[in-house]
Design a protein around this motif. Structure first.
Motif, PDB file in Angstrom:
ATOM      1  N   ALA A  11     -14.620 -15.571 -29.347  1.00  0.00           N
ATOM      2  CA  ALA A  11     -13.956 -16.683 -30.030  1.00  0.00           C
ATOM      3  C   ALA A  11     -14.313 -16.648 -31.507  1.00  0.00           C
ATOM      4  O   ALA A  11     -15.451 -16.370 -31.874  1.00  0.00           O
ATOM      5  CB  ALA A  11     -14.393 -18.004 -29.420  1.00  0.00           C
ATOM      6  N   SER A  12     -13.324 -16.927 -32.336  1.00  0.00           N
ATOM      7  CA  SER A  12     -13.595 -17.030 -33.778  1.00  0.00           C
ATOM      8  C   SER A  12     -14.132 -18.438 -34.056  1.00  0.00           C
ATOM      9  O   SER A  12     -14.007 -19.343 -33.224  1.00  0.00           O
ATOM     10  CB  SER A  12     -12.321 -16.760 -34.573  1.00  0.00           C
ATOM     11  OG  SER A  12     -11.419 -17.845 -34.434  1.00  0.00           O
ATOM     12  N   PRO A  13     -14.742 -18.655 -35.202  1.00  0.00           N
ATOM     13  CA  PRO A  13     -15.305 -19.977 -35.510  1.00  0.00           C
ATOM     14  C   PRO A  13     -14.289 -21.116 -35.439  1.00  0.00           C
ATOM     15  O   PRO A  13     -14.658 -22.250 -35.164  1.00  0.00           O
ATOM     16  CB  PRO A  13     -15.839 -19.815 -36.935  1.00  0.00           C
ATOM     17  CG  PRO A  13     -16.117 -18.356 -37.066  1.00  0.00           C
ATOM     18  CD  PRO A  13     -15.051 -17.677 -36.240  1.00  0.00           C
ATOM     19  N   ASP A  14     -13.000 -20.827 -35.643  1.00  0.00           N
ATOM     20  CA  ASP A  14     -11.977 -21.873 -35.628  1.00  0.00           C
ATOM     21  C   ASP A  14     -11.362 -22.107 -34.249  1.00  0.00           C
ATOM     22  O   ASP A  14     -10.623 -23.068 -34.066  1.00  0.00           O
ATOM     23  CB  ASP A  14     -10.864 -21.539 -36.626  1.00  0.00           C
ATOM     24  CG  ASP A  14     -11.357 -21.547 -38.057  1.00  0.00           C
ATOM     25  OD1 ASP A  14     -12.312 -22.302 -38.356  1.00  0.00           O
ATOM     26  OD2 ASP A  14     -10.802 -20.807 -38.885  1.00  0.00           O
ATOM     27  N   ASP A  15     -11.648 -21.253 -33.278  1.00  0.00           N
ATOM     28  CA  ASP A  15     -11.081 -21.411 -31.936  1.00  0.00           C
ATOM     29  C   ASP A  15     -11.654 -22.650 -31.251  1.00  0.00           C
ATOM     30  O   ASP A  15     -12.833 -22.961 -31.396  1.00  0.00           O
ATOM     31  CB  ASP A  15     -11.367 -20.187 -31.066  1.00  0.00           C
ATOM     32  CG  ASP A  15     -10.551 -18.977 -31.476  1.00  0.00           C
ATOM     33  OD1 ASP A  15      -9.531 -19.149 -32.172  1.00  0.00           O
ATOM     34  OD2 ASP A  15     -10.946 -17.859 -31.097  1.00  0.00           O
ATOM     35  N   GLU A  16     -10.801 -23.347 -30.504  1.00  0.00           N
ATOM     36  CA  GLU A  16     -11.244 -24.543 -29.776  1.00  0.00           C
ATOM     37  C   GLU A  16     -11.621 -24.236 -28.342  1.00  0.00           C
ATOM     38  O   GLU A  16     -12.057 -25.119 -27.613  1.00  0.00           O
ATOM     39  CB  GLU A  16     -10.139 -25.601 -29.825  1.00  0.00           C
ATOM     40  CG  GLU A  16      -9.903 -26.136 -31.224  1.00  0.00           C
ATOM     41  CD  GLU A  16      -8.903 -27.261 -31.260  1.00  0.00           C
ATOM     42  OE1 GLU A  16      -8.527 -27.772 -30.194  1.00  0.00           O
ATOM     43  OE2 GLU A  16      -8.485 -27.635 -32.363  1.00  0.00           O
ATOM     44  N   SER A  17     -11.461 -22.995 -27.899  1.00  0.00           N
ATOM     45  CA  SER A  17     -11.848 -22.592 -26.547  1.00  0.00           C
ATOM     46  C   SER A  17     -12.274 -21.132 -26.589  1.00  0.00           C
ATOM     47  O   SER A  17     -12.216 -20.493 -27.632  1.00  0.00           O
ATOM     48  CB  SER A  17     -10.672 -22.785 -25.587  1.00  0.00           C
ATOM     49  OG  SER A  17      -9.603 -21.938 -25.958  1.00  0.00           O
ATOM     50  N   GLY A  18     -12.728 -20.630 -25.429  1.00  0.00           N
ATOM     51  CA  GLY A  18     -13.084 -19.222 -25.344  1.00  0.00           C
ATOM     52  C   GLY A  18     -14.568 -18.936 -25.454  1.00  0.00           C
ATOM     53  O   GLY A  18     -14.969 -17.792 -25.606  1.00  0.00           O
ATOM     54  N   ARG A  19     -15.404 -19.968 -25.377  1.00  0.00           N
ATOM     55  CA  ARG A  19     -16.847 -19.763 -25.495  1.00  0.00           C
ATOM     56  C   ARG A  19     -17.603 -19.914 -24.182  1.00  0.00           C
ATOM     57  O   ARG A  19     -18.802 -19.704 -24.134  1.00  0.00           O
ATOM     58  CB  ARG A  19     -17.420 -20.751 -26.506  1.00  0.00           C
ATOM     59  CG  ARG A  19     -16.950 -20.468 -27.905  1.00  0.00           C
ATOM     60  CD  ARG A  19     -17.519 -21.483 -28.890  1.00  0.00           C
ATOM     61  NE  ARG A  19     -17.022 -21.202 -30.211  1.00  0.00           N
ATOM     62  CZ  ARG A  19     -15.830 -21.545 -30.669  1.00  0.00           C
ATOM     63  NH1 ARG A  19     -15.001 -22.193 -29.896  1.00  0.00           N
ATOM     64  NH2 ARG A  19     -15.462 -21.254 -31.892  1.00  0.00           N
ATOM     65  N   GLY A  20     -16.925 -20.268 -23.101  1.00  0.00           N
ATOM     66  CA  GLY A  20     -17.596 -20.552 -21.837  1.00  0.00           C
ATOM     67  C   GLY A  20     -18.453 -19.408 -21.323  1.00  0.00           C
ATOM     68  O   GLY A  20     -19.620 -19.592 -20.995  1.00  0.00           O
ATOM     69  N   LEU A  21     -17.890 -18.207 -21.247  1.00  0.00           N
ATOM     70  CA  LEU A  21     -18.672 -17.086 -20.741  1.00  0.00           C
ATOM     71  C   LEU A  21     -19.795 -16.706 -21.688  1.00  0.00           C
ATOM     72  O   LEU A  21     -20.867 -16.288 -21.250  1.00  0.00           O
ATOM     73  CB  LEU A  21     -17.779 -15.868 -20.485  1.00  0.00           C
ATOM     74  CG  LEU A  21     -16.946 -15.933 -19.225  1.00  0.00           C
ATOM     75  CD1 LEU A  21     -16.132 -14.652 -19.069  1.00  0.00           C
ATOM     76  CD2 LEU A  21     -17.794 -16.156 -18.005  1.00  0.00           C
ATOM     77  N   ALA A  22     -19.585 -16.855 -22.975  1.00  0.00           N
ATOM     78  CA  ALA A  22     -20.662 -16.562 -23.928  1.00  0.00           C
ATOM     79  C   ALA A  22     -21.831 -17.514 -23.715  1.00  0.00           C
ATOM     80  O   ALA A  22     -22.990 -17.113 -23.783  1.00  0.00           O
ATOM     81  CB  ALA A  22     -20.140 -16.661 -25.361  1.00  0.00           C
ATOM     82  N   LEU A  23     -21.536 -18.777 -23.416  1.00  0.00           N
ATOM     83  CA  LEU A  23     -22.607 -19.741 -23.159  1.00  0.00           C
ATOM     84  C   LEU A  23     -23.331 -19.430 -21.857  1.00  0.00           C
ATOM     85  O   LEU A  23     -24.544 -19.590 -21.762  1.00  0.00           O
ATOM     86  CB  LEU A  23     -22.035 -21.159 -23.107  1.00  0.00           C
ATOM     87  CG  LEU A  23     -21.502 -21.691 -24.431  1.00  0.00           C
ATOM     88  CD1 LEU A  23     -20.800 -23.027 -24.209  1.00  0.00           C
ATOM     89  CD2 LEU A  23     -22.616 -21.843 -25.442  1.00  0.00           C
ATOM     90  N   VAL A  24     -22.611 -18.963 -20.852  1.00  0.00           N
ATOM     91  CA  VAL A  24     -23.227 -18.599 -19.577  1.00  0.00           C
ATOM     92  C   VAL A  24     -24.011 -17.295 -19.727  1.00  0.00           C
ATOM     93  O   VAL A  24     -25.119 -17.154 -19.218  1.00  0.00           O
ATOM     94  CB  VAL A  24     -22.164 -18.459 -18.470  1.00  0.00           C
ATOM     95  CG1 VAL A  24     -22.742 -17.827 -17.225  1.00  0.00           C
ATOM     96  CG2 VAL A  24     -21.559 -19.814 -18.146  1.00  0.00           C
ATOM     97  N   ALA A  25     -23.451 -16.322 -20.438  1.00  0.00           N
ATOM     98  CA  ALA A  25     -24.042 -14.990 -20.510  1.00  0.00           C
ATOM     99  C   ALA A  25     -25.250 -14.907 -21.435  1.00  0.00           C
ATOM    100  O   ALA A  25     -26.109 -14.056 -21.234  1.00  0.00           O
ATOM    101  CB  ALA A  25     -22.988 -13.979 -20.955  1.00  0.00           C
ATOM    102  N   ALA A  26     -25.349 -15.771 -22.432  1.00  0.00           N
ATOM    103  CA  ALA A  26     -26.434 -15.668 -23.417  1.00  0.00           C
ATOM    104  C   ALA A  26     -27.821 -15.715 -22.785  1.00  0.00           C
ATOM    105  O   ALA A  26     -28.630 -14.824 -23.017  1.00  0.00           O
ATOM    106  CB  ALA A  26     -26.270 -16.744 -24.483  1.00  0.00           C
TER     107      ALA A  26
END
Length: 57
Positions: free
Chosen positions: A14-29
């Motif tokens: 997700a780019s800084p301006d995207d409002e979605s697309g971060r779910g897996l990054a939050l789980v995977a971190a």
């Protein structure tokens, strides 16, 4: 996590301006393993993660 959408997640960026697309990054971190599957009962999918806790010396 579960939701009613049958589409399995795919990692993205997700780019800084995207409002979605971060779910897996939050789980995977912080996790050691993760996976997703269509729910056996009900509607949608579930995403699971595994955390290995190492005690401090």
């Amino acid at each position: 996590m579960t939701d009613a959408n049958d589409t399995l997640p795919t990692p993205g960026k997700a780019s800084p301006d995207d409002e979605s697309g971060r779910g897996l990054a939050l789980v995977a971190a912080p996790e050691d393993d993760w996976g997703a599957a269509i729910r056996e009962r009900g509607v949608g999918k579930e995403v699971l993660c595994e955390l290995v806790i190492t005690p401090r010396p």
